[in-house]
Design a protein around this motif. Sequence first.
Motif, PDB file in Angstrom:
ATOM      1  N   GLN A  32       0.838  -1.181   0.000  1.00  0.00           N
ATOM      2  CA  GLN A  32       0.000   0.000   0.000  1.00  0.00           C
ATOM      3  C   GLN A  32       0.880   1.240   0.000  1.00  0.00           C
ATOM      4  OE1 GLN A  32      -2.207  -0.675   3.629  1.00  0.00           O
ATOM      5  NE2 GLN A  32      -0.973   0.833   4.719  1.00  0.00           N
ATOM      6  N   VAL A  33       0.291   2.353  -0.354  1.00  0.00           N
ATOM      7  CA  VAL A  33       1.045   3.587  -0.479  1.00  0.00           C
ATOM      8  C   VAL A  33       1.196   4.256   0.886  1.00  0.00           C
ATOM      9  CG1 VAL A  33      -0.985   5.024  -0.953  1.00  0.00           C
ATOM     10  CG2 VAL A  33       1.261   5.669  -1.876  1.00  0.00           C
ATOM     11  N   GLN A  34       2.375   4.836   1.111  1.00  0.00           N
ATOM     12  CA  GLN A  34       2.628   5.654   2.291  1.00  0.00           C
ATOM     13  C   GLN A  34       2.872   7.084   1.830  1.00  0.00           C
ATOM     14  OE1 GLN A  34       5.016   2.689   2.174  1.00  0.00           O
ATOM     15  NE2 GLN A  34       3.181   1.627   2.871  1.00  0.00           N
ATOM     16  N   LEU A  35       2.394   8.049   2.633  1.00  0.00           N
ATOM     17  CA  LEU A  35       2.420   9.450   2.214  1.00  0.00           C
ATOM     18  C   LEU A  35       3.067  10.315   3.295  1.00  0.00           C
ATOM     19  CD1 LEU A  35      -1.302   9.574   0.995  1.00  0.00           C
ATOM     20  CD2 LEU A  35       0.728   9.217  -0.415  1.00  0.00           C
ATOM     21  N   VAL A  36       3.942  11.223   2.873  1.00  0.00           N
ATOM     22  CA  VAL A  36       4.602  12.138   3.806  1.00  0.00           C
ATOM     23  C   VAL A  36       4.557  13.549   3.239  1.00  0.00           C
ATOM     24  CG1 VAL A  36       6.729  12.735   5.000  1.00  0.00           C
ATOM     25  CG2 VAL A  36       6.138  10.324   4.648  1.00  0.00           C
ATOM     26  N   GLU A  37       3.896  14.460   3.959  1.00  0.00           N
ATOM     27  CA  GLU A  37       3.792  15.847   3.515  1.00  0.00           C
ATOM     28  C   GLU A  37       4.962  16.679   4.034  1.00  0.00           C
ATOM     29  OE1 GLU A  37      -0.492  14.601   4.777  1.00  0.00           O
ATOM     30  OE2 GLU A  37       1.574  14.354   5.486  1.00  0.00           O
ATOM     31  N   SER A  38       5.240  17.759   3.322  1.00  0.00           N
ATOM     32  CA  SER A  38       6.230  18.728   3.760  1.00  0.00           C
ATOM     33  C   SER A  38       5.912  20.063   3.096  1.00  0.00           C
ATOM     34  CB  SER A  38       7.648  18.283   3.398  1.00  0.00           C
ATOM     35  OG  SER A  38       7.794  18.161   1.998  1.00  0.00           O
ATOM     36  N   GLY A  39       6.572  21.117   3.578  1.00  0.00           N
ATOM     37  CA  GLY A  39       6.427  22.421   2.952  1.00  0.00           C
ATOM     38  C   GLY A  39       5.577  23.420   3.710  1.00  0.00           C
ATOM     39  N   GLY A  40       4.997  22.995   4.805  1.00  0.00           N
ATOM     40  CA  GLY A  40       4.177  23.917   5.585  1.00  0.00           C
ATOM     41  C   GLY A  40       5.026  24.979   6.267  1.00  0.00           C
ATOM     42  N   GLY A  41       4.352  25.984   6.831  1.00  0.00           N
ATOM     43  CA  GLY A  41       5.050  27.051   7.532  1.00  0.00           C
ATOM     44  C   GLY A  41       4.165  28.278   7.646  1.00  0.00           C
ATOM     45  N   SER A  42       4.766  29.373   8.045  1.00  0.00           N
ATOM     46  CA  SER A  42       4.038  30.630   8.200  1.00  0.00           C
ATOM     47  C   SER A  42       4.298  31.540   7.008  1.00  0.00           C
ATOM     48  CB  SER A  42       4.487  31.334   9.486  1.00  0.00           C
ATOM     49  OG  SER A  42       4.161  30.559  10.609  1.00  0.00           O
ATOM     50  N   VAL A  43       3.270  32.248   6.596  1.00  0.00           N
ATOM     51  CA  VAL A  43       3.376  33.135   5.441  1.00  0.00           C
ATOM     52  C   VAL A  43       2.442  34.319   5.665  1.00  0.00           C
ATOM     53  CG1 VAL A  43       1.607  31.875   4.152  1.00  0.00           C
ATOM     54  CG2 VAL A  43       3.304  33.218   2.912  1.00  0.00           C
ATOM     55  N   GLN A  44       2.811  35.464   5.109  1.00  0.00           N
ATOM     56  CA  GLN A  44       1.941  36.643   5.190  1.00  0.00           C
ATOM     57  C   GLN A  44       0.773  36.472   4.233  1.00  0.00           C
ATOM     58  OE1 GLN A  44       2.371  39.853   6.659  1.00  0.00           O
ATOM     59  NE2 GLN A  44       4.273  39.506   7.739  1.00  0.00           N
ATOM     60  N   SER A  45      -0.353  37.097   4.566  1.00  0.00           N
ATOM     61  CA  SER A  45      -1.487  37.109   3.643  1.00  0.00           C
ATOM     62  C   SER A  45      -1.038  37.636   2.292  1.00  0.00           C
ATOM     63  CB  SER A  45      -2.601  38.002   4.182  1.00  0.00           C
ATOM     64  OG  SER A  45      -3.242  37.393   5.249  1.00  0.00           O
ATOM     65  N   GLY A  46      -1.531  36.975   1.249  1.00  0.00           N
ATOM     66  CA  GLY A  46      -1.137  37.347  -0.099  1.00  0.00           C
ATOM     67  C   GLY A  46       0.079  36.604  -0.604  1.00  0.00           C
ATOM     68  N   GLY A  47       0.746  35.898   0.297  1.00  0.00           N
ATOM     69  CA  GLY A  47       1.934  35.164  -0.079  1.00  0.00           C
ATOM     70  C   GLY A  47       1.622  33.799  -0.669  1.00  0.00           C
ATOM     71  N   SER A  48       2.681  33.056  -0.950  1.00  0.00           N
ATOM     72  CA  SER A  48       2.555  31.741  -1.588  1.00  0.00           C
ATOM     73  C   SER A  48       3.301  30.689  -0.781  1.00  0.00           C
ATOM     74  CB  SER A  48       3.127  31.788  -3.006  1.00  0.00           C
ATOM     75  OG  SER A  48       2.409  32.693  -3.815  1.00  0.00           O
ATOM     76  N   ARG A  49       2.873  29.461  -1.013  1.00  0.00           N
ATOM     77  CA  ARG A  49       3.526  28.326  -0.365  1.00  0.00           C
ATOM     78  C   ARG A  49       3.281  27.108  -1.249  1.00  0.00           C
ATOM     79  NH1 ARG A  49       6.943  29.266   4.085  1.00  0.00           N
ATOM     80  NH2 ARG A  49       7.569  27.181   4.798  1.00  0.00           N
ATOM     81  N   ARG A  50       4.277  26.206  -1.344  1.00  0.00           N
ATOM     82  CA  ARG A  50       4.077  24.962  -2.074  1.00  0.00           C
ATOM     83  C   ARG A  50       4.250  23.791  -1.127  1.00  0.00           C
ATOM     84  NH1 ARG A  50       7.281  22.161  -7.157  1.00  0.00           N
ATOM     85  NH2 ARG A  50       8.826  21.753  -5.523  1.00  0.00           N
ATOM     86  N   LEU A  51       3.230  22.966  -1.060  1.00  0.00           N
ATOM     87  CA  LEU A  51       3.273  21.751  -0.268  1.00  0.00           C
ATOM     88  C   LEU A  51       3.636  20.564  -1.155  1.00  0.00           C
ATOM     89  CD1 LEU A  51       0.036  22.153   1.896  1.00  0.00           C
ATOM     90  CD2 LEU A  51       2.332  23.051   2.309  1.00  0.00           C
ATOM     91  N   SER A  52       4.369  19.633  -0.566  1.00  0.00           N
ATOM     92  CA  SER A  52       4.737  18.408  -1.269  1.00  0.00           C
ATOM     93  C   SER A  52       4.213  17.203  -0.492  1.00  0.00           C
ATOM     94  CB  SER A  52       6.255  18.290  -1.389  1.00  0.00           C
ATOM     95  OG  SER A  52       6.795  19.380  -2.105  1.00  0.00           O
ATOM     96  N   CYS A  53       3.919  16.156  -1.221  1.00  0.00           N
ATOM     97  CA  CYS A  53       3.490  14.897  -0.621  1.00  0.00           C
ATOM     98  C   CYS A  53       4.272  13.784  -1.321  1.00  0.00           C
ATOM     99  CB  CYS A  53       1.998  14.694  -0.800  1.00  0.00           C
ATOM    100  SG  CYS A  53       1.395  13.066  -0.291  1.00  0.00           S
ATOM    101  N   ALA A  54       5.270  13.265  -0.640  1.00  0.00           N
ATOM    102  CA  ALA A  54       6.102  12.201  -1.203  1.00  0.00           C
ATOM    103  C   ALA A  54       5.460  10.851  -0.931  1.00  0.00           C
ATOM    104  CB  ALA A  54       7.499  12.262  -0.604  1.00  0.00           C
ATOM    105  N   ALA A  55       5.317  10.063  -1.979  1.00  0.00           N
ATOM    106  CA  ALA A  55       4.705   8.738  -1.854  1.00  0.00           C
ATOM    107  C   ALA A  55       5.764   7.659  -1.936  1.00  0.00           C
ATOM    108  CB  ALA A  55       3.671   8.530  -2.949  1.00  0.00           C
ATOM    109  N   SER A  56       5.522   6.571  -1.219  1.00  0.00           N
ATOM    110  CA  SER A  56       6.383   5.398  -1.303  1.00  0.00           C
ATOM    111  C   SER A  56       5.506   4.160  -1.222  1.00  0.00           C
ATOM    112  CB  SER A  56       7.425   5.399  -0.179  1.00  0.00           C
ATOM    113  OG  SER A  56       6.795   5.394   1.082  1.00  0.00           O
ATOM    114  N   GLY A  57       6.042   3.046  -1.659  1.00  0.00           N
ATOM    115  CA  GLY A  57       5.297   1.797  -1.615  1.00  0.00           C
ATOM    116  C   GLY A  57       4.465   1.533  -2.850  1.00  0.00           C
ATOM    117  N   ASP A  58       4.198   2.543  -3.629  1.00  0.00           N
ATOM    118  CA  ASP A  58       3.447   2.392  -4.871  1.00  0.00           C
ATOM    119  C   ASP A  58       3.603   3.688  -5.657  1.00  0.00           C
ATOM    120  OD1 ASP A  58       0.194   0.786  -5.491  1.00  0.00           O
ATOM    121  OD2 ASP A  58       1.756   1.456  -6.889  1.00  0.00           O
ATOM    122  N   THR A  59       3.043   3.720  -6.872  1.00  0.00           N
ATOM    123  CA  THR A  59       3.189   4.852  -7.776  1.00  0.00           C
ATOM    124  C   THR A  59       1.980   5.766  -7.689  1.00  0.00           C
ATOM    125  OG1 THR A  59       4.442   3.417  -9.267  1.00  0.00           O
ATOM    126  CG2 THR A  59       3.584   5.477 -10.185  1.00  0.00           C
TER     127      THR A  59
END
Length: 125
Positions: free
Chosen positions: A1-28
């Motif tokens: 089965q697939v395992q999922l790990v998120e990263s990329g969170g944090g604090s940002v000012q209103s109007g700003g940008s952020r990119r979150l990632s979710c790395a998968a393992s165990g399957d495609t």
Amino acid sequence: QVQLVESGGGSVQSGGSRRLSCAASGDTVSNYCMGWFRQAPGKEREGVAMIQRDGITILAQSVKGRFTVSRNNAENTLYLQMNSLKPEDTAMYYCAARPRLRTTCTFSRGDYPYWGQGTQVTASS
């Protein structure tokens, strides 16, 4: 089965940008309908953005025009690009996957058996 790990969170000012990632393992990742959910304190977990196995994306009305979901099959990673962030976007963000080979994404958390641990995003005014 697939395992999922998120990263990329944090604090940002209103109007700003952020990119979150979710790395998968165990399957495609391309074998799964995958999505991003979020949960703010005292609120229900809600679906934000989904990407189906055929690459079609679906966004919640509250984030249309600001968020983009994408998938990199070579990196086996799901992304959530968040632009023009607002204080109401503040939440714990989770990556999730439907059962393998399902073709249709939904916004119902009960349809997703696989979850990451979450990553916090805080947008301050």
